[in-house]
Design a protein around this motif. Structure first.
Motif, PDB file in Angstrom:
ATOM      1  N   ASP A  42      31.077  52.416  34.217  1.00 41.84           N
ATOM      2  CA  ASP A  42      30.458  51.287  34.908  1.00 41.84           C
ATOM      3  C   ASP A  42      28.960  51.531  35.082  1.00 41.84           C
ATOM      4  N   MET A  73      28.616  47.036  37.208  1.00 44.52           N
ATOM      5  CA  MET A  73      29.180  45.708  37.459  1.00 44.52           C
ATOM      6  C   MET A  73      30.001  45.654  38.740  1.00 44.52           C
ATOM      7  N   ASN A  77      34.859  43.960  38.705  1.00 46.06           N
ATOM      8  CA  ASN A  77      34.475  43.516  37.365  1.00 46.06           C
ATOM      9  C   ASN A  77      34.787  44.568  36.312  1.00 46.06           C
ATOM     10  N   ASN A  80      38.475  44.532  35.590  1.00 44.75           N
ATOM     11  CA  ASN A  80      38.842  43.356  34.798  1.00 44.75           C
ATOM     12  C   ASN A  80      38.560  43.576  33.321  1.00 44.75           C
ATOM     13  N   LYS A 175      39.243  39.774  41.581  1.00 47.36           N
ATOM     14  CA  LYS A 175      38.141  38.860  41.858  1.00 47.36           C
ATOM     15  C   LYS A 175      37.161  39.521  42.822  1.00 47.36           C
ATOM     16  N   GLU A 176      35.912  39.159  42.718  1.00 42.16           N
ATOM     17  CA  GLU A 176      34.874  39.756  43.556  1.00 42.16           C
ATOM     18  C   GLU A 176      34.961  39.226  44.977  1.00 42.16           C
ATOM     19  N   GLU A 181      39.008  43.815  46.817  1.00 44.54           N
ATOM     20  CA  GLU A 181      39.462  43.254  45.543  1.00 44.54           C
ATOM     21  C   GLU A 181      40.963  43.453  45.324  1.00 44.54           C
TER      22      GLU A 181
END
Length: 270
Positions: A42, A73, A77, A80, A175-176, A181
């Motif tokens: 990340d 991110m 994210n 995901n 989802k943010e 989350e």
């Protein structure tokens, strides 16, 4: 035995020594080994982390799959993106600073494979500080009454979870919603009729520190909690009285001094 993936995400603040222990615990030391490990980088990492990852790319050749993101991110994210790269329907989560028990996958994978109606499976864990011999507390996962439990507390210890990829994607994946989350994901899956269970076994050592409890407090956390409860109300997980109750009770521990918050989490909520 059904094939499965392990999904991990690492960012620059992780310590290479912790990540090494995590990787060893989910593959080398596992009785039932995963068919692939998807590791999301990340954002840019440290030299030490890159060196460690390159070493394990060779050691776990054909197993460790790297997904590199140009910028950070955030966990939701990153997961995901990594989830879409997982090859198998059964996916196990693992954080890069925790340590899995050798029998973790031996117990979880056959159980979720056999119970086809099951969408999410977690377990209990042990919180430790420094070394895994220094146990602070056991965080027990609820076995019964998850229908009631999920309205007031997160029913799944996220680092222990195994889930069905298709059921996670069906509700839009992570989802943010800052700091929550995973809880928000389980709530949406529950409302979409995914079955959620926990094994009674302790299957993971969760790394804790003073920073762990600092992150669980303050007005940033209060705002995040209020946003989460608002979403729960919108999706009809909770009613108005439950919404008000959660806002009051769940935020009390977030505005007290850190030393008191640590006592609350270790003594009262375990």
């Amino acid at each position: 035995m059904e094939k499965f993936s392990v999904l991990m995400s690492v960012y620059k603040n992780e310590k290479a020594e912790y990540m090494k222990l995590a990787l060893e615990s989910i593959y080398t030391e596992q009785i039932l080994k995963p068919n692939e490990i998807v590791l999301v980088q990340d954002g840019p990492l440290t030299k030490e982390l890159y060196e460690l990852i390159n070493k394990y790319k060779e050691k776990y050749k054909g197993i460790l799959k790297i997904v590199s993101l140009k910028k950070n991110m955030g966990l939701g994210n990153a997961l995901n993106i990594g989830l879409k790269k997982c090859s198998y329907e059964i996916v196990a989560r693992m954080d890069t600073d925790d340590i899995a028990f050798p029998e973790r996958f031996e117990k979880q994978i056959p159980y979720i494979s056999k119970n086809k109606e099951l969408g999410v499976l977690g377990s209990s864990l042990l919180e430790f500080e420094g070394t895994k011999d220094n146990i602070l507390a056991e965080k027990k996962a609820p076995i019964k009454n998850i229908d009631k439990y999920i309205k007031f507390r997160n029913p799944i210890n996220h680092p222990t979870v195994v889930f069905r990829k298709s059921e996670v994607l069906a509700v839009g994946s992570y989802k943010e919603i800052n700091l929550f989350e995973d809880y928000y994901l389980w709530a949406r899956m529950y409302m979409n009729n995914s079955k959620i269970e926990n094994l009674g076994d302790v299957l993971l050592y969760f790394r804790s520190s003073i920073e762990t409890y600092e992150r669980r407090g303050g007005w940033k956390y209060v705002r995040a909690e209020c946003s989460l409860q608002k979403e729960f109300f919108k999706i009809n997980l909770i009613n108005l009285s439950e919404y008000i109750r959660n806002i009051i009770i769940r935020n009390l521990g977030k505005i007290v001094p850190n030393r008191i918050r640590k006592i609350i989490y270790l003594e009262l909520l375990r």
